[in-house]
Design a protein around this motif. Structure first.
Motif: not given
Length: 414
Positions: A88-98, A103-111
């Protein structure tokens, strides 16, 4: 719905790969013992996973005079998976190997007020693009994207059927995402994602019956029963946050009053704090995350107002968890998601005390109550496993075109 032999084979393939990821390296004999499948079935499934380059041969284990056993391990570089945690307050994304290493993360806030489907889709697409660029992976290596969204979802049609905190009704979310994201997409909700993450890597691993309590803006309970994920007949199991805790209590976004969520979700905790001290400097009226962070720091410093707010929250949470323990008799109850992670041990201590006042003695004695030990975001991790499951299912569909149907004994599916 009756499962076909193809469904069974996909579940078995998934279970074998799950065991290899958790226990690399492993022999075929060890995999057969862990999954309950026959050695012949395991050997066939291992062969398929080797052909897909999801696993690799890594030599032989030491033998005490018998024939050496070949070992297999996950091929971490054999593909990439993306897990998306839409809250409800954010978008959080992670990329994984098998091997499910991040391996990587990204965040987007949500007001507040920014939860229109089109806006959420744009934030998810931007974050997915960011992690792929950060990790430098080729598009062909991305096996899929698992997307977790709050509320009730139809995972087969890709529709977010009902998200009360956003007033979403029958949003064709995967169709909207597919306009911006070219990878295979798989939809579910955080209750299932957290439960799967705990089954694979957390406190529910090796446990037959577990409850994963998801504490965020919304509240629910992921259920692992009989060693596998319990979804219910319409994929709606676990909506414990919308069970009644207080008759004629606080109004809830779902339209009812006195729901568990209104007392132990982040907005409910803010209200608990406000009722203790309306002018508390810990309150950030428009910012749940800042309030919970301030409350956690103050409770760790033994601030009396903060400790009282945590105790009040734990009193409600403990009563609700006691109901789950009496009803389901689980081996473990795991407190998961961002509110539980931030409030940590002070909340856990008070919850254990509150549960002991309400739960029946016999089921309580068999239940452990713990914080999630998963160091990364459990929702993203669980969502990535949905993408992995989808990738294995698509492999099975392609293989079925080339091969007559085959049956094998079912293993518990996560």
């Amino acid at each position: 719905m009756k499962r076909t032999s193809r469904d069974i084979r996909t579940a078995n393939r998934y279970e074998v790969l799950r065991q290899i990821i958790a226990e690399s390296p492993a022999s075929r004999q060890e995999l057969a013992a862990a999954t309950g499948l026959s050695l012949a079935t395991v050997a066939t499934l291992v062969g398929e996973l080797l052909d897909l380059r999801m696993i690799t041969e890594v030599g032989f284990e030491d033998s005490a005079g018998g024939r050496p056993r070949g070992l297999v391990a996950v091929n971490a570089s054999g593909g990439a998976l993306i897990g998306v945690d839409v809250a409800e307050t954010y978008v959080h994304v992670e990329l994984f190997d098998l091997a499910l290493n991040v391996l990587a993360r990204a965040d987007e806030g949500m007001r507040p007020g920014e939860s229109r489907p089109e806006r959420v889709v744009g934030q998810v697409a931007a974050a997915v693009g960011s992690v792929v660029a950060q990790a430098g992976v080729e598009a062909a290596r991305v096996l899929g994207v698992g997307v977790s969204v709050p509320g009730q979802v139809d995972r087969d049609s890709g529709i977010a059927e009902y998200a009360p905190n956003w007033d979403w009704h029958d949003v064709p979310l995967l169709d909207l995402l597919a306009r911006h994201i070219a990878y295979p997409l798989h939809l579910d909700n955080p209750l299932r994602a957290c439960a799967v993450a705990e089954l694979w890597f957390g406190a529910a691993r090796g446990r037959g019956d577990a409850v994963v309590v998801n504490l965020g803006t919304g509240v629910g309970a992921g259920l692992a029963l009989g060693g596998g994920l319990h979804r219910g007949v319409s994929n709606s199991a676990g909506e414990w946050g919308h069970t009644t805790l207080v008759l004629d209590g606080r109004p809830c976004h779902c339209g009812n009053h006195g729901c568990v969520e209104t007392y132990v979700g982040a907005p409910g905790i803010m209200r608990n704090l406000r009722e203790i001290d309306p002018r508390s400097p810990l309150l950030h009226p428009e910012d749940q995350t800042a309030t919970i962070d301030a409350l956690a720091r103050a409770a760790a410093a033994r601030d009396p107002v903060a400790l009282e707010a945590v105790r009040d929250t734990a009193r409600y949470l403990g009563a609700g968890i006691a109901d789950l323990i009496n009803l389901l008799n689980p081996e473990v109850v795991v407190l998961s998601s961002w509110v539980a992670a931030r409030l940590g041990e002070p909340l856990l201590t008070e919850v254990r005390r509150a549960v002991a006042r309400h739960a029946l003695r016999r089921p309580l004695a068999a239940t452990e109550i713990v914080l999630s030990p998963i160091p990364t975001d459990p929702v993203s991790l669980g969502a990535a496993t949905f993408a992995l499951e989808g990738a294995l299912r698509s492999v099975g569909q392609r293989a079925a075109v080339r091969r007559p149907r085959e049956g094998s004994r079912t293993a518990p599916s996560a």
